[in-house]
Motif scaffolding. Structure first.
Motif, PDB file in Angstrom:
ATOM      1  N   ILE A 164       0.903  -1.065   0.052  1.00  0.00           N
ATOM      2  CA  ILE A 164       0.029  -0.001  -0.159  1.00  0.00           C
ATOM      3  C   ILE A 164       0.939   1.274  -0.141  1.00  0.00           C
ATOM      4  CG2 ILE A 164      -1.497   1.326   1.560  1.00  0.00           C
ATOM      5  CD1 ILE A 164      -3.036  -1.279   2.279  1.00  0.00           C
ATOM      6  N   ILE A 165       2.086   1.132   0.775  1.00  0.00           N
ATOM      7  CA  ILE A 165       2.985   2.362   0.925  1.00  0.00           C
ATOM      8  C   ILE A 165       3.355   2.641  -0.688  1.00  0.00           C
ATOM      9  CG2 ILE A 165       5.043   3.373   1.864  1.00  0.00           C
ATOM     10  CD1 ILE A 165       4.117   1.895   4.485  1.00  0.00           C
ATOM     11  N   VAL A 166       4.043   1.406  -1.140  1.00  0.00           N
ATOM     12  CA  VAL A 166       4.667   1.613  -2.469  1.00  0.00           C
ATOM     13  C   VAL A 166       3.619   2.142  -3.346  1.00  0.00           C
ATOM     14  CG1 VAL A 166       5.641   0.221  -4.256  1.00  0.00           C
ATOM     15  CG2 VAL A 166       6.390  -0.145  -1.753  1.00  0.00           C
ATOM     16  N   SER A 167       2.638   1.621  -3.554  1.00  0.00           N
ATOM     17  CA  SER A 167       1.538   2.025  -4.517  1.00  0.00           C
ATOM     18  C   SER A 167       1.240   3.555  -4.174  1.00  0.00           C
ATOM     19  CB  SER A 167       0.064   1.255  -4.185  1.00  0.00           C
ATOM     20  OG  SER A 167       0.382   0.072  -4.626  1.00  0.00           O
ATOM     21  N   ALA A 168       1.085   3.993  -2.873  1.00  0.00           N
ATOM     22  CA  ALA A 168       1.042   5.370  -2.591  1.00  0.00           C
ATOM     23  C   ALA A 168       2.041   6.414  -3.181  1.00  0.00           C
ATOM     24  CB  ALA A 168       0.698   5.500  -1.099  1.00  0.00           C
ATOM     25  N   ILE A 169       3.251   5.779  -3.185  1.00  0.00           N
ATOM     26  CA  ILE A 169       4.389   6.580  -3.643  1.00  0.00           C
ATOM     27  C   ILE A 169       4.276   6.662  -4.916  1.00  0.00           C
ATOM     28  CG2 ILE A 169       6.779   6.420  -4.117  1.00  0.00           C
ATOM     29  CD1 ILE A 169       6.953   5.205  -1.084  1.00  0.00           C
ATOM     30  N   TYR A 170       4.009   5.148  -5.961  1.00  0.00           N
ATOM     31  CA  TYR A 170       3.868   5.554  -7.302  1.00  0.00           C
ATOM     32  C   TYR A 170       2.514   6.451  -7.420  1.00  0.00           C
ATOM     33  CZ  TYR A 170       7.078   2.181  -8.620  1.00  0.00           C
ATOM     34  OH  TYR A 170       8.608   1.374  -8.725  1.00  0.00           O
ATOM     35  N   TRP A 171       1.626   6.460  -6.870  1.00  0.00           N
ATOM     36  CA  TRP A 171       0.535   7.261  -7.324  1.00  0.00           C
ATOM     37  C   TRP A 171       0.823   8.661  -6.847  1.00  0.00           C
ATOM     38  CZ3 TRP A 171      -2.649  10.253  -3.570  1.00  0.00           C
ATOM     39  CH2 TRP A 171      -3.562  10.931  -4.246  1.00  0.00           C
ATOM     40  N   ALA A 172       1.639   9.014  -5.985  1.00  0.00           N
ATOM     41  CA  ALA A 172       1.822  10.466  -5.590  1.00  0.00           C
ATOM     42  C   ALA A 172       2.805  10.998  -6.838  1.00  0.00           C
ATOM     43  CB  ALA A 172       2.568  10.291  -4.139  1.00  0.00           C
ATOM     44  N   LEU A 173       3.871  10.161  -7.275  1.00  0.00           N
ATOM     45  CA  LEU A 173       4.779  10.706  -8.133  1.00  0.00           C
ATOM     46  C   LEU A 173       3.875  10.899  -9.503  1.00  0.00           C
ATOM     47  CD1 LEU A 173       7.728   8.257  -7.680  1.00  0.00           C
ATOM     48  CD2 LEU A 173       7.761  10.584  -7.344  1.00  0.00           C
ATOM     49  N   SER A 174       3.095   9.875  -9.853  1.00  0.00           N
ATOM     50  CA  SER A 174       2.263  10.104 -10.975  1.00  0.00           C
ATOM     51  C   SER A 174       1.102  11.422 -10.891  1.00  0.00           C
ATOM     52  CB  SER A 174       1.320   9.088 -11.159  1.00  0.00           C
ATOM     53  OG  SER A 174       1.963   7.806 -11.460  1.00  0.00           O
ATOM     54  N   LEU A 175       0.479  11.572  -9.581  1.00  0.00           N
ATOM     55  CA  LEU A 175      -0.036  12.745  -9.483  1.00  0.00           C
ATOM     56  C   LEU A 175       0.629  14.006  -9.526  1.00  0.00           C
ATOM     57  CD1 LEU A 175      -3.053  13.474  -8.749  1.00  0.00           C
ATOM     58  CD2 LEU A 175      -2.178  13.661  -6.203  1.00  0.00           C
ATOM     59  N   ILE A 176       1.775  14.185  -9.195  1.00  0.00           N
ATOM     60  CA  ILE A 176       2.608  15.232  -9.033  1.00  0.00           C
ATOM     61  C   ILE A 176       2.911  15.539 -10.556  1.00  0.00           C
ATOM     62  CG2 ILE A 176       4.896  16.132  -8.591  1.00  0.00           C
ATOM     63  CD1 ILE A 176       4.727  14.569  -5.748  1.00  0.00           C
TER      64      ILE A 176
END
Length: 159
Positions: free
Chosen positions: A126-138
């Motif tokens: 979940i943390i790794v997915s959140a990091i990828y999601w945050a990078l994509s969102l940025i």
């Protein structure tokens, strides 16, 4: 996945020099070549989107080919290419997750190791997915911001 395995095990395994290289080189080479293929098509489409009439207009007022490229073709082509360029960057970031298949200690490999060490994969993934999601969102927000700026600049020029 097939590309990274092909580069690492087949192409890098062809001679003594390349077989001694670290797997990070194979990952960078594969991801770079893959992104380059998409980027070449992006730029080809962007440059082809500039009408021939624009080039003829530049020639008719006495511009050199370099000035036509600098003042007419390149700005219009970059405006057309920018969304696809940033999408390719987002795909490249997400594509790094397959590098763990050849032993590159990237985020997914570290997450798998930590999950097996703690016997809890759920929260770590979940943390790794959140990091990828945050990078994509940025990067997506950056893309929107740049797109709005380009539109504002274009509107100001027209007025």
């Amino acid at each position: 996945m097939a590309q990274i395995l092909l580069v690492y095990f087949v192409i890098f395994g062809m001679n003594d020099f390349t077989s001694k290289l670290r797997p990070e080189y194979a990952a960078v080479t594969t991801l770079s070549l893959n992104a380059a293929a998409y980027l070449s098509e992006t730029f080809l489409g962007a440059f082809n989107s500039v009408s021939k009439g624009q080039i003829d207009a530049g020639l008719s007022v006495g511009m050199t080919n370099i000035k036509i490229m600098e003042k007419i073709i390149f700005p219009q082509a970059m405006e057309a290419a920018l969304p696809s360029l940033l999408n390719t960057l987002i795909d490249l970031i997400k594509g790094t997750s397959i590098a763990f298949m050849i032993g590159v200690p990237e985020m997914m490999a570290v997450a798998s190791f930590e999950g097996s060490r703690r016997f809890d994969y759920g929260i770590i993934y979940i943390i790794v997915s959140a990091i990828y999601w945050a990078l994509s969102l940025i990067l997506t927000n950056f893309q929107r911001h740049v797109s709005k700026k380009r539109k504002l600049i274009h509107v100001r020029r027209v007025k």
